[in-house]
Structure formats: structure tokens, C-alpha cells
Motif scaffolding. Structure first.
Motif, mmCIF file in Angstrom:
data_model
loop_
_atom_site.group_PDB
_atom_site.id
_atom_site.type_symbol
_atom_site.label_atom_id
_atom_site.label_comp_id
_atom_site.label_asym_id
_atom_site.label_seq_id
_atom_site.Cartn_x
_atom_site.Cartn_y
_atom_site.Cartn_z
ATOM 1 N N SER A 35 -56.990 59.283 -17.716
ATOM 2 C CA SER A 35 -56.968 58.096 -18.264
ATOM 3 C C SER A 35 -56.125 58.165 -18.762
ATOM 4 C CB SER A 35 -58.111 57.844 -18.193
ATOM 5 O OG SER A 35 -59.178 58.312 -19.348
ATOM 6 N N SER A 36 -55.647 57.112 -19.434
ATOM 7 C CA SER A 36 -54.768 56.345 -20.011
ATOM 8 C C SER A 36 -54.080 54.741 -19.587
ATOM 9 C CB SER A 36 -53.080 57.323 -20.072
ATOM 10 O OG SER A 36 -52.466 56.674 -19.049
ATOM 11 N N THR A 37 -54.184 54.059 -21.383
ATOM 12 C CA THR A 37 -53.715 53.105 -21.161
ATOM 13 C C THR A 37 -52.259 52.476 -20.182
ATOM 14 O OG1 THR A 37 -52.318 52.633 -23.075
ATOM 15 C CG2 THR A 37 -54.956 52.449 -23.786
ATOM 16 N N ILE A 38 -51.288 53.534 -19.984
ATOM 17 C CA ILE A 38 -50.244 53.031 -18.734
ATOM 18 C C ILE A 38 -50.897 53.311 -17.819
ATOM 19 C CG2 ILE A 38 -48.075 53.739 -18.871
ATOM 20 C CD1 ILE A 38 -47.664 54.683 -21.362
ATOM 21 N N ALA A 39 -51.323 54.900 -16.939
ATOM 22 C CA ALA A 39 -52.294 54.524 -16.265
ATOM 23 C C ALA A 39 -53.329 53.086 -15.335
ATOM 24 C CB ALA A 39 -53.067 55.657 -15.996
ATOM 25 N N GLY A 40 -53.790 52.533 -17.090
ATOM 26 C CA GLY A 40 -54.818 51.482 -16.336
ATOM 27 C C GLY A 40 -53.640 50.721 -16.142
ATOM 28 N N ARG A 41 -52.511 50.078 -16.485
ATOM 29 C CA ARG A 41 -51.906 49.152 -16.611
ATOM 30 C C ARG A 41 -50.953 49.338 -15.436
ATOM 31 N NH1 ARG A 41 -46.521 50.322 -19.515
ATOM 32 N NH2 ARG A 41 -45.834 50.995 -17.755
ATOM 33 N N ASP A 42 -50.240 50.496 -15.257
ATOM 34 C CA ASP A 42 -49.243 50.646 -13.495
ATOM 35 C C ASP A 42 -50.767 50.487 -12.495
ATOM 36 O OD1 ASP A 42 -46.993 50.907 -15.584
ATOM 37 O OD2 ASP A 42 -47.489 53.204 -15.380
ATOM 38 N N THR A 43 -51.637 51.322 -12.877
ATOM 39 C CA THR A 43 -52.535 50.905 -11.932
ATOM 40 C C THR A 43 -53.680 50.238 -11.288
ATOM 41 O OG1 THR A 43 -53.051 53.138 -12.171
ATOM 42 C CG2 THR A 43 -54.668 52.402 -10.387
ATOM 43 N N LEU A 44 -53.247 49.118 -11.916
ATOM 44 C CA LEU A 44 -53.560 47.325 -11.465
ATOM 45 C C LEU A 44 -52.600 47.396 -11.365
ATOM 46 C CD1 LEU A 44 -55.573 45.280 -12.041
ATOM 47 C CD2 LEU A 44 -55.227 44.352 -13.916
ATOM 48 N N ALA A 45 -51.986 47.324 -11.984
ATOM 49 C CA ALA A 45 -49.512 46.431 -11.035
ATOM 50 C C ALA A 45 -49.894 46.925 -9.355
ATOM 51 C CB ALA A 45 -48.795 47.196 -12.130
ATOM 52 N N GLY A 46 -50.082 47.964 -9.302
ATOM 53 C CA GLY A 46 -50.346 48.896 -8.060
ATOM 54 C C GLY A 46 -51.349 48.389 -7.004
ATOM 55 N N LEU A 47 -52.653 47.702 -6.944
ATOM 56 C CA LEU A 47 -54.273 47.219 -6.926
ATOM 57 C C LEU A 47 -52.944 45.606 -6.775
ATOM 58 C CD1 LEU A 47 -57.147 47.638 -7.260
ATOM 59 C CD2 LEU A 47 -56.417 45.400 -7.792
ATOM 60 N N LEU A 48 -52.694 45.197 -7.506
ATOM 61 C CA LEU A 48 -52.690 43.835 -7.451
ATOM 62 C C LEU A 48 -51.272 43.773 -5.940
ATOM 63 C CD1 LEU A 48 -52.840 42.545 -10.906
ATOM 64 C CD2 LEU A 48 -54.549 42.250 -8.767
ATOM 65 N N ALA A 49 -50.404 44.369 -6.490
ATOM 66 C CA ALA A 49 -49.308 44.638 -5.475
ATOM 67 C C ALA A 49 -49.478 44.396 -4.307
ATOM 68 C CB ALA A 49 -48.125 44.925 -5.180
ATOM 69 N N GLU A 50 -50.980 44.890 -3.974
ATOM 70 C CA GLU A 50 -51.168 45.705 -2.596
ATOM 71 C C GLU A 50 -51.673 44.126 -2.033
ATOM 72 O OE1 GLU A 50 -53.604 48.516 -1.490
ATOM 73 O OE2 GLU A 50 -52.173 49.555 -3.065
#
Length: 333
Positions: free
Chosen positions: A224-239
């Protein structure tokens, strides 16, 4: 009945060598055939034997050591646990001897062997996951053993922490009470962090009981990390899934998710609610304090030390101390 503590004699008998040969393998002294060395090392692991590094020192000196094994010191969660351990030892003559595993069970096994070799009064480790060899060493040691952060399984001796499955359930129940029904999940690697998996399982169970299920989920293949949270949420919403709330595996990830929403102009919680776990200070310092579950990390460390020192002898039955958790309403969900 306590198992017999393995000795150098037991290792020699199992490996079919002399005690002197076992001693030389352990000390890495002298010329020893590779096949013989291999048999001795296999016998040591099979028996869970730990050499006594403190044999040449004063017994009183050895007895003042408390072994502490943590998975990380870069994750703020565990320095807070360590602060609690230090607070519990503050008015005692005991000193911690600390090792860090980096979430590697093989490295934990090495640290267990190394720390037990100094004949500590007690040993503190994290979670219930250990290699078979490490578990044998911990069980055979006969000293007090505390496994921290989790109480959802049977401890070797003492468990101090919270139920992560119940924390996951409480998260789902809170979001459902708040009116959210299209809930997503953003997480990180469960291999290294099985407590995150337990919270996920509890979340899904409680959603199912409410007639719901996760609308979408996405996990980062790493810690886990703040960057991982940022990028993973971005990927989820992009779907393109329609979600009104997202549960993150912890506050690090949730803070990163908040930063994505801030940069992307996504109103929180009006357009998307965010929910974390741990109750970290950084989450409460956001422009909108993070809604999350607070774990009592300092208290976990302090309570464990106090319980170990209050009863020096390992009790006949394993004990569990539940330090609990609390929902922080915050302003993001």
C-alpha cells in the motif's frame, strides 16, 4: 503439556553426527562435508532448535531482553506499535531487541531464530502467519510469545489486537446506514497483508447480509501507498462502473484516492464517498477529514508488553486481548 525444548543433543541424534559437529556447523567453524552440513541444518529446522547465544553472558543480562519482530518501520502503523512497546517498558529494566521482516516470512524465521538465541524474556511478533519452522521455534521456546494486531485466529500464547473481519463488517454497516449502495473496493497485495484480506472478507459478508455486493473492485499488485491508492482509484473509475462510495484497504490508499479526486474535480463525498482503515493522522489532516476505522496501535503495543511482564510464565491456555476499534465518521463518507 509443554513440548520438550530441543537441545544440541537432539539435533546430533537426528542428523546422526556428533554434538561437536553440530556445534561447528552452527558456528560455521572448521571443514565440514556439505552433505553433513545439510543434514545438520535440516535437523535444526525440523526440530525448531535454537542455539543459546547468551550462554557466555550473565543470566541476568540475558533476561532483560524483549525480542520484537515487526513487518515494517516505514509504514507509520508499526512505529506507533513500537512506541506503545517502549511506553510499556519505560519503568522496567527491560530493553527491546528489534528486527524487521519486510513482510517476508522467511526473514521472520531467521529473526525468530536469531532473537531466541539470545534467550529473551519474551518475544513479540506480528500476526499469526509464520513458517512451520518459525512456529515450532516459537512454541518450543517456552518463553512468553505475543502475536500482535490480529485476534481472528488461535495464538501460540497471547494475541493482542482487533478483529479485522469485524472491522470490515463495521465498515459495510456504516456505509449502508449512510445510504450508500453502489460500493467499490480499492486494495493492495493480500499476500503480504492478510489482515487487509480479512477486512475485505468482513466487508463482503456484511454487504451480502444487506442484500448488496461490491459493484467493482481493483487491487494494486504491491504494498500500500498513497500513490498506489491514487492510481488504483483512477483505474477503477476509468472502467466506468457507477459507484457512490469506495472502501480502501487502508488510510494510505484512501489518502491517495482523495488526492485523485481533488486533482480530478470529483466532489467528496457528494459525488464519491471514500472510506479507509487505521485512523492515521494524515487522513484526519486532509481538507475533509477521512472517514475510517481507528485501530488502537499504541495501546496494542503497550498492552502486550504489560501482559507479558505481568505473567512471566506461559499460561496453560492461549489468551486473547481485544483492544477494539472505532468508526471515525470524518467528512468523506
Amino acid at each position: 503439556m509443554q513440548p520438550e525444548t530441543p537441545t544440541l543433543t537432539h539435533v546430533a541424534q537426528l542428523a546422526n553426527v556428533s554434538e561437536n559437529t553440530v556445534s561447528r556447523v552452527i558456528r560455521n567453524k572448521g571443514s565440514i562435508a556439505e552433505q553433513t552440513r545439510k543434514r545438520v541444518l535440516e535437523a535444526i529446522e525440523a526440530l525448531g532448535y535454537v542455539p543459546n547465544r547468551a550462554a557466555g553472558s550473565l543470566a541476568s543480562s540475558a533476561s532483560l531482553i524483549i525480542g520484537v519482530i515487526l513487518p515494517s518501520l516505514s509504514n507509520i502503523v508499526f512505529p506507533e506499535v513500537l512506541r506503545g512497546i517502549h511506553a510499556g517498558l519505560a519503568d522496567t529494566p527491560y530493553q527491546p531487541m528489534i528486527g524487521v521482516t519486510d513482510y517476508d516470512l522467511g526473514k521472520e524465521q531467521q529473526l525468530v531464530s536469531s532473537l531466541l538465541a539470545w534467550q529473551p524474556t519474551a518475544l513479540i511478533t506480528t500476526g499469526f502467519e509464520h513458517t512451520d519452522a518459525a512456529r515450532r521455534m516459537l512454541k518450543n521456546s517456552r518463553i512468553r510469545i505475543a502475536e500482535l494486531m490480529d485476534i481472528d485466529d488461535q495464538p501460540i500464547d497471547l494475541a493482542v489486537g482487533l478483529s479485522h473481519r469485524r472491522a470490515g463488517r463495521a465498515t459495510a454497516e456504516h456505509l449502508v446506514r449512510c445510504g450508500y449502495s453502489r460500493i467499490g473496493y480499492v486494495g493492495h497485495d493480500w499476500t503480504a497483508d492478510r489482515r487487509a484480506r480479512a477486512r475485505y472478507d468482513g466487508l463482503c459478508e456484511a454487504l451480502s447480509e444487506a442484500g448488496l455486493s461490491l459493484s467493482i473492485e481493483k487491487r494494486h499488485d504491491g504494498p500500500s501507498s498513497t500513490i498506489a491508492g491514487r492510481d488504483t482509484l483512477a483505474g477503477l473509475l476509468a472502467e466506468g462502473a457507477a459507484v457512490d462510495a469506495v472502501v480502501f484497504s487502508n488510510d494510505d490508499m484512501a489518502v491517495g484516492g482523495f488526492m485523485h479526486c481533488l486533482a480530478g474535480g470529483i466532489p467528496v463525498p457528494e459525488r464519491l464517498a471514500l472510506f479507509g482503515f487505521n485512523g492515521l493522522e494524515i487522513g484526519q489532516a486532509l481538507p475533509k477529514p477521512l472517514s475510517t476505522v481507528r485501530s488502537n496501535r499504541f495501546n496494542i503495543g503497550k498492552t502486550a508488553v504489560e501482559a507479558l511482564l505481568a505473567q512471566p510464565e506461559r499460561p496453560g491456555e492461549p489468551q486473547i486481548i481485544d483492544t477494539g476499534f472505532a468508526i471515525i465518521d470524518g467528512a468523506t463518507a
